[in-house]
Structures are given as structure tokens and as C-alpha cells.
Design an enzyme around this catalytic site. Structure first.
Site, mmCIF file in Angstrom:
data_model
loop_
_atom_site.group_PDB
_atom_site.id
_atom_site.type_symbol
_atom_site.label_atom_id
_atom_site.label_comp_id
_atom_site.label_asym_id
_atom_site.label_seq_id
_atom_site.Cartn_x
_atom_site.Cartn_y
_atom_site.Cartn_z
ATOM 1 N N ILE A 96 -28.451 20.188 -24.042
ATOM 2 C CA ILE A 96 -28.278 21.234 -23.035
ATOM 3 C C ILE A 96 -28.915 20.761 -21.729
ATOM 4 C CG2 ILE A 96 -28.709 23.648 -22.437
ATOM 5 C CD1 ILE A 96 -29.281 24.160 -25.423
ATOM 6 N N THR B 165 -32.698 7.076 -34.479
ATOM 7 C CA THR B 165 -31.519 7.950 -34.435
ATOM 8 C C THR B 165 -30.998 8.115 -33.017
ATOM 9 O OG1 THR B 165 -32.449 9.156 -36.300
ATOM 10 C CG2 THR B 165 -30.651 10.224 -35.104
ATOM 11 N N ASP C 119 -43.899 21.757 -31.485
ATOM 12 C CA ASP C 119 -42.771 21.147 -30.765
ATOM 13 C C ASP C 119 -42.213 22.105 -29.719
ATOM 14 O OD1 ASP C 119 -40.483 19.089 -30.593
ATOM 15 O OD2 ASP C 119 -39.430 20.949 -31.067
ATOM 16 N N GLY D 233 -31.569 18.502 -44.638
ATOM 17 C CA GLY D 233 -31.852 17.573 -43.548
ATOM 18 C C GLY D 233 -32.184 18.232 -42.226
ATOM 19 N N LYS E 114 -42.126 21.840 -25.350
ATOM 20 C CA LYS E 114 -40.954 22.057 -24.501
ATOM 21 C C LYS E 114 -41.177 23.231 -23.547
ATOM 22 C CE LYS E 114 -38.045 20.227 -28.211
ATOM 23 N NZ LYS E 114 -37.327 20.625 -29.456
ATOM 24 N N ALA F 96 -20.472 7.225 -12.371
ATOM 25 C CA ALA F 96 -21.703 6.737 -11.745
ATOM 26 C C ALA F 96 -21.420 5.797 -10.580
ATOM 27 C CB ALA F 96 -22.562 6.015 -12.783
ATOM 28 N N LYS G 102 -41.183 14.790 -25.425
ATOM 29 C CA LYS G 102 -41.779 16.052 -24.942
ATOM 30 C C LYS G 102 -43.281 16.101 -25.166
ATOM 31 C CE LYS G 102 -38.913 16.283 -27.847
ATOM 32 N NZ LYS G 102 -37.755 16.297 -28.641
ATOM 33 N N GLY H 115 -32.415 19.141 -26.276
ATOM 34 C CA GLY H 115 -31.412 18.114 -26.583
ATOM 35 C C GLY H 115 -30.327 17.983 -25.541
ATOM 36 N N GLU I 20 -38.031 18.005 -41.579
ATOM 37 C CA GLU I 20 -38.582 16.743 -42.050
ATOM 38 C C GLU I 20 -39.488 16.965 -43.260
ATOM 39 O OE1 GLU I 20 -40.049 14.172 -38.882
ATOM 40 O OE2 GLU I 20 -38.955 15.402 -37.443
#
Lengths: 450, 450
Positions: B136, B13, B201, B187, B205, B33, B105, B134, B190
């Protein structure tokens, strides 16, 4: 590595905050930057006060040019403000090969093109995180954090004084004048608050964010600038009933041509500051008091928000010092490795124009004071429909509620869908001319920010 | 300047999002860049699918080591995930002199010390903006935007799945199991949601943010990790009545010794993930659905907040590509000019320990199911007072409201002021032993975040 020596021009509120935080956190800052950062020289007209603030180990002078002339100083912090002497000194510092850190939004919004060009020619950095939204690292987010994105739009509460006043108006049902007096009494507004309440300060900041977001030159002279002095408590109340808050937003948006514009070829950037209805459920609508927040929408990241204190000695010092650390890290590197001043490489800027207000596209809140008689609503609706403006929501007050028992006039509140401002201006002229419209129509722009 | 060539390990993804955004915005990114950034090689076990995604101009291989061995590849993006093969490949890429960009992570929270050391030895960068929250740019804000500050604490909604579930529980009055099923159907969770709902998780982080904020090694093994599986709709409702929302927060705080601790010499870092009561009026309490937000408090800047999408293909790609731009800018610079991996220079890290949970200081929400008879409240209050815990607010339900007419038990809800967790544990043991306490006591921690 030897500590980097910094000269400070102007030791007022932010200057003394910067000095204090650099002292207090010097070890922490050195651990991050890999070298010490020391203010070794300060210029201020009031040398006695400056000496009292910085102690005997720092050289204090009355003449800023003595700082610029000192070969040991590698970085100059400009905290004088305004377009006058500050511009001259910044250009002289650049010419002398010094890096510059500044909080001066007015200077950069108006003379940014000249200053950034001079810096690029000389291979020095001009850093200005403190110029927008105080302690919030929004310049860094825009220039570096969101480089993957095509930025679509930015909306910011970037003036604490006006946000404080708007919060007071809403909380206490005050009109503008009363809320301004409160703000002045509590130190949130200056004795001469013109730059804040007329939207000029917010427009300076929006101009800088617009340039960075879209890779265009600073164009403050083309910004639409409208303050909050005309705002009535009534409209804040009606907006609330419809699920909105009114905020003074600095707003900038990329426009690629759109079926609503007069010509499908219209492309450009919207850049405007005005009171704006924002849905009450958005986080930014709930930013209260003197706090600042900026919402950035990018095509990959979606909507992001950055919130914090937009003014004050130490929050602004936080941004000034973050710039000093960046400069200290990169001072000895070659210029092409550095982040470009306006996010895009100087050779890759686009000369995209700021659109005239007639060409912007937004939705609207309208308040019409109308005669309480049959057929008024039909005539209003017809004029809007003929102008291609569709109505999203409508609130009609009973005449008795608005004008007291026996009143013959009432308020008609209309929320529209998106329309071109030129079309809205035409419709407003016609509406205002109706004999049943009894007072000047109030028009406030509205952004959904989703 | 020649485009920098990038190899991508794993095109799921986020990988395909990264490829798509780099293609779509290639001109915009190059303008920022100063050089092009091209994914020229992709490794994935499913080569057929990978080929279909990237087209014929990109080399697709089944073996990640072929990417690492390619001398033209300067940067490797690791999007495989997990601690296993990803660790080996990242270390091999570093050993081969490649810069690494990763969203992993878990890998960094557990093996960060080894990986950052290897990168420092080799003079390459390991960038990981995508590993936390993500899209941010929170790693950038912490490492670069707030360098002036002594960071005091960080509180984050950093797992979208659990925030979605908590929003559903609150909106619809659902219990955990029902809300999880909703999240899976839509969705947002999971099939095996363990890592999310058990807080693992979020703890990964929080561990990374803690290390960056305080200049300490990653210490995931010392984090307190508690998920939301035990949370009842009842407690969300009571919290709401008391003016609070319940969020799964990753929380880390600097502690310098405090009169509440058993010993005044206790210093260290709190690092914990658990359901937390947060005042409803705070912005972070109003972060709903799968969105993420991180609040950072620094001594100069005060409280700042960063909000956006914490997951998804393109938001995460936004962070991956921002890292690529940073790497592209600094690839040819000497390593000492770069931002240190964990914000502080490797030689300036502190070996500060994560405190055991008995030593943390927080306030609490307690729900006691008690017999509806005289004297119960007095006994409860006495036990808390003897433990040095003071009561901030109290909510006692009429027995009939809780258990129906004629019920002989009721709920007693207590909010406490700050206390040491060890003291609270002692008091809870005593309270639970009371014959009038009829069910296991519910204890949820509470943070004011002001």
C-alpha cells in the site's frame, strides 16, 4: 526560499476552498514544501464576490489573461471547467511558461494529448490530482506508488452523485427518478444532472486513469459510456438476493488475447462506464453515499483500494494543494526529473487501442420476463449454451410472487460466467425473439473484482 | 540515460520478490522511470542460494561491505532486518554516498533520527515505503498526497498476522491460542510470533506514520504497545452484538488540549497499539484475513482509506521498487527538491511529545463479571459517574445465559463515551474492589473513526 506565487482562475466552490485551506494551513504546508505557496492573484468574472472572498491583499481581476501575463506568477490553477475557454487559457498559460494545476477532467480526457504535448515542449508541469476522485490521491498512487507493477485493471466509484442515488435506491427501494429527486433536494445532484447520471463524468475520469495505468493516449471518444437512468429497483433487489450490489463503475482493463475473444490476437484496453454487479463482500461494494473509491489491481501488489471524498470544496482543494506542493518542489528542477504527465515517459507511450464493446469480456446479470409455462427455461438455456455462454447461477421467481396471484408471467434471473460481449449480444437477440419472452430483457454487466 | 545500478543486501523472501519483479516488468518500469533500474550486485550469507536465484549476470558476494564499496552502485536496498548489522550497514552505505531503500520498520522506528540525520548531512535519500503496510503506498499518500492537510489522526490495521488471527477468532469463535495455531499452520504467523502478536511490529509502523503525519521525531520508546494475546472470544462476540468489530489498531492522534484532560494545556500526540472496538459499518472493520488498511483523517480531505496486502514477497517488492523509481528520478537532482524523509523539512520538525497513557482520551468497552443481585448496576454506575465517565450503551446478560441454569453471576457490558484514561484507571480500581465484581474486569478501548 521565496514563496511561490500562484494565480487562480475561477473562484467558485473549489477555488474558495483552495484559498481557504492554503491560508489556514499555510505554516504546515510551508514546513512540508520548504517554501511558502501564495495565491497572489485571482481572476473571476464576478470580481466583487472574489474580492470579498480573498480580502485586500490579493489582486483580483476580471480578465484571466492578466494573470497569465503577470511575470511573477509561476503557477496557474485552472478551476473554470469545461472544454471551451478553459482549454484556451490552459494552453496560453503553458505557452507563457507557467505550470498548470487543474481539476478539469473533461478538458484533459478530451484534449489531454494536445495539452500534455504543449507542456512537454515548454518544459512545464500540468498537474491534475483533483481531476479524479477529489481528495483521494489516486493519480499519485497510479503514477508513483505502483510503478513496479503491470497494472491489470482499475475499477472505480468515481462519481459521487450516482453513488448517492444508487445508495438511496437500495436503502429505500426507490426507482431512479425518485432517488434523483432526493439527491437534488439534498444538494448531491445538480439541477441539470446529465453529465453525472449519464456516466459522462465517470468516463472522463476513467479515461485519465486508463491512460496513466497503461501508458496510452487519452481516448475518451472510444469509451463506452452508460449511465444509471435505466436502472430499476427490481434489479437492485434481485442482485442483493444473489449476493451482489449494483454500482456505477468506471472500468479499464488490459487485454492480451484470450480464448474467449473472436480472434486470439485481440489485444487492447477495455474502457467502459456502466452499472455493474459487484460481490457484496468486496469493500468497494460497501462504499455508500457520495463517497468515492478506486480499486487497482497490479501484477505485483495484487488488489489495492483507495477511498475518500470525491468532491466538495476542501477535499478537492486537498488535491489541488498537493499538486501545488509537488510543483513548488520541482519548479526549479530540470523537467526530466519530474514524474511524466501520464506516468510513462512521453517517448515510451504505446498506441494501444480501446477495444470495441463487442470484444470486451465480462460476466452478466440477465432478467427475463417470461411466460410461466413448461419449456421456457430449456429454450433459454439452449440459446445461451449454443452461444458458448455458461450459466453461473439462476433465480426463478414463482409467478404469484412476481405478478400477484393468478399471474401467468414470471422473472427469470440468470448470472453468467465470462463471455465475449459480441456473443452475448447475439444470444440476446435470439432470446428477445422468443414468443415466451414478454418484455425487453434487462442486461447488466458483472465484475468479480478479485 | 544509463541504467541505475542497485546493490541488494539480503535476498530472502522480499529480496527475491524484488529481483523477480524488476526482471519481469523491467520494460514497463523503464518506460515510467526514464531509465533502467538494475540489481547488479547481491550480498547474502548464503551465496550458493543467492547465485541460484539471480543467475550468472549478477555478482553475488558474502560480504555486504563489498556492495557498499562498489563505486558503480548508486542505491543500496537493505532487506536484512533488525536493529543490529542492518543499522551499521545502512549508516555505512549513507557515509559512502549511496541512496538507501529499506523495508526495515524496526530500524527506522528506533534509529530513524540518527539515520535520517546522516542521510540529510550526506545529501542522500533513505526511502522506506515498504516499511509500512507492504504494497500500500501509504508513505507516499501521507508525505505527498495529503500535504495540504493538518493530519488529525491515523488508524491502521498494519499487521497481517494479528488481523488474520482476529478474523479467525471471529469467524470460528476461537480463542486466541487456537487461532494462533491455525495461523502458524497456514503460514500467516511465524514460529516465534512475539513481535506480531504483542503489537511490537504494528507499533514500529505506527511510530513511522506518526512522525510523518505530525512532523515530529520517531518516538517508538514512548509508544503504548499492547497485543492481542489476552483477547477472549467472548469479547469479540459481545462487541459484535453491540455493532462493533475488534481490530488491532495502530493509532496516532494530534491533541491540542481538551476539556477532558486534567489540564487544558495538555498538548501532544497519542501513539498507541492495542485491540480496539471499531463500528462494524466502517470499511476498516471489514478488512479481513491478512490484509492491511490505513485510515487517515485530514482537516481538508476528511477521512480517506488505503487498503491492500501488507506483506508477502511481491506486494512488498512493489513498494521497494516504487522507491527505486523515485530515487532513480531524483538521484541527480539537488537534495532540496526531494520530498523530506519525514514529510516535513528537517529544519521544520516540531519537538512534540507523545502523551503518557493517562492523558489519552478514548471511549471504552468494559466487561464485568458480577454477582447477579440487586444494586450491582447502581454501584457500578455511581463509580463511573463520580469519575466523570458517562455510559453510552449497556448490555446485561441474564445469569442463566452466561453461567448456565441456576448461575449466580452474570456479565455486565458497558460502552462509555470518551474519557481520559487516567480517570478510567481510577474508576476501574474502585470497580475491581467491589465485592460484587467477581473476576478481573476486561477493558478494551474503542474508536469511532468517523
Amino acid at each position: 526560499m521565496k514563496a511561490i506565487q500562484v494565480g487562480l482562475l475561477g473562484i467558485g466552490t473549489v477555488g474558495s476552498g483552495t484559498f481557504a485551506v492554503l491560508q489556514r494551513n499555510q505554516e504546515e504546508i510551508r514546513r512540508r514544501a520548504g517554501r511558502g505557496i501564495e495565491i497572489t492573484m485571482v481572476a473571476d468574472l464576478d470580481t466583487a464576490r472574489a474580492k470579498a472572498l480573498v480580502g485586500e491583499h490579493v489582486q483580483v481581476v476580471g480578465d484571466a489573461r492578466a494573470v497569465i501575463a503577470n511575470p511573477d506568477i509561476e503557477v496557474v490553477i485552472e478551476l473554470i471547467g469545461g472544454y471551451g475557454i478553459a482549454r484556451t487559457l490552459v494552453l496560453e498559460a503553458i505557452a507563457a511558461g507557467k505550470h498548470v494545476v487543474t481539476a478539469n477532467k473533461a478538458l484533459l480526457a478530451v484534449h489531454g494529448t494536445e495539452i500534455f504535448q504543449a507542456a512537454a515542449d515548454k518544459g512545464v508541469m500540468v498537474a491534475f490530482e483533483a481531476a479524479v476522485a477529489g481528495g483521494i490521491p489516486i493519480i499519485k498512487a497510479l503514477r508513483e506508488g505502483l510503478t513496479a507493477n503491470r497494472i491489470q485493471w482499475i475499477a472505480g466509484i468515481i462519481n459521487g452523485t450516482t453513488n448517492f442515488i444508487l445508495s438511496e435506491m437500495r436503502d429505500k427501494g426507490l426507482d431512479f427518478d425518485a432517488a434523483l429527486k432526493d439527491a437534488q433536494r439534498l444538494g448531491y445532484a445538480e439541477a441539470d444532472p446529465t453529465f453525472d447520471i449519464e456516466g459522462v463524468d465517470a468516463a472522463h475520469k476513467a479515461t485519465l486513469m486508463s491512460a496513466i495505468a497503461f501508458g496510452i493516449p487519452v481516448q475518451f471518444d472510444k469509451a463506452h459510456v452508460e449511465g444509471i437512468t435505466q436502472l430499476a429497483a427490481t434489479d437492485i433487489k434481485y442482485a442483493e438476493q444473489l449476493g451482489y450490489r449494483i454500482k456505477l463503475l468506471g472500468f479499464t482493463k488490459r487485454r492480451e488475447g484470450n480464448e474467449l475473444t473472436s480472434s486470439p490476437a485481440v489485444r487492447g484496453v477495455e474502457l467502459r462506464v456502466h452499472p455493474t454487479l459487484v460481490p457484496a463482500k468486496r469493500l468497494i461494494a460497501n462504499v455508500e453515499g457520495a463517497m468515492n473509491a478506486v480499486v487497482v489491481n497490479g501484477d505485483a501488489v495484487g488488489t489495492t483500494l483507495y477511498y475518500g471524498k470525491g468532491a466538495g470544496a476542501e477535499p478537492t482543494a486537498s488535491a489541488v494543494i498537493a499538486d501545488l506542493v509537488d510543483v513548488a518542489r520541482l519548479a526549479t528542477s530540470d523537467p526530466q526529473h519530474r514524474v511524466p504527465h501520464l506516468a510513462f515517459q512521453p517517448g515510451a507511450m504505446r498506441d494501444v487501442s480501446v477495444l470495441p464493446m463487442d470484444e470486451i469480456v465480462t460476466s452478466y446479470y440477465l432478467r427475463l420476463t417470461v411466460a410461466d409455462e413448461a419449456g421456457v427455461l430449456a429454450r433459454v438455456a439452449t440459446i445461451l449454451a449454443d452461444a458458448g455462454i455458461s450459466v453461473d447461477a439462476l433465480l426463478q421467481r414463482e409467478a404469484d410472487e412476481v405478478g400477484g396471484e393468478g399471474s401467468t408471467q414470471t422473472d427469470l434471473i440468470i448470472l453468467t460466467h465470462e463471455a465475449r460481449e459480441g456473443a452475448m449480444n447475439g444470444a440476446l437477440t435470439q432470446l428477445q425473439a422468443l414468443p415466451t419472452v414478454l418484455a425487453p430483457i434487462v442486461r447488466i454487466r458483472k465484475e468479480e473484482l478479485n
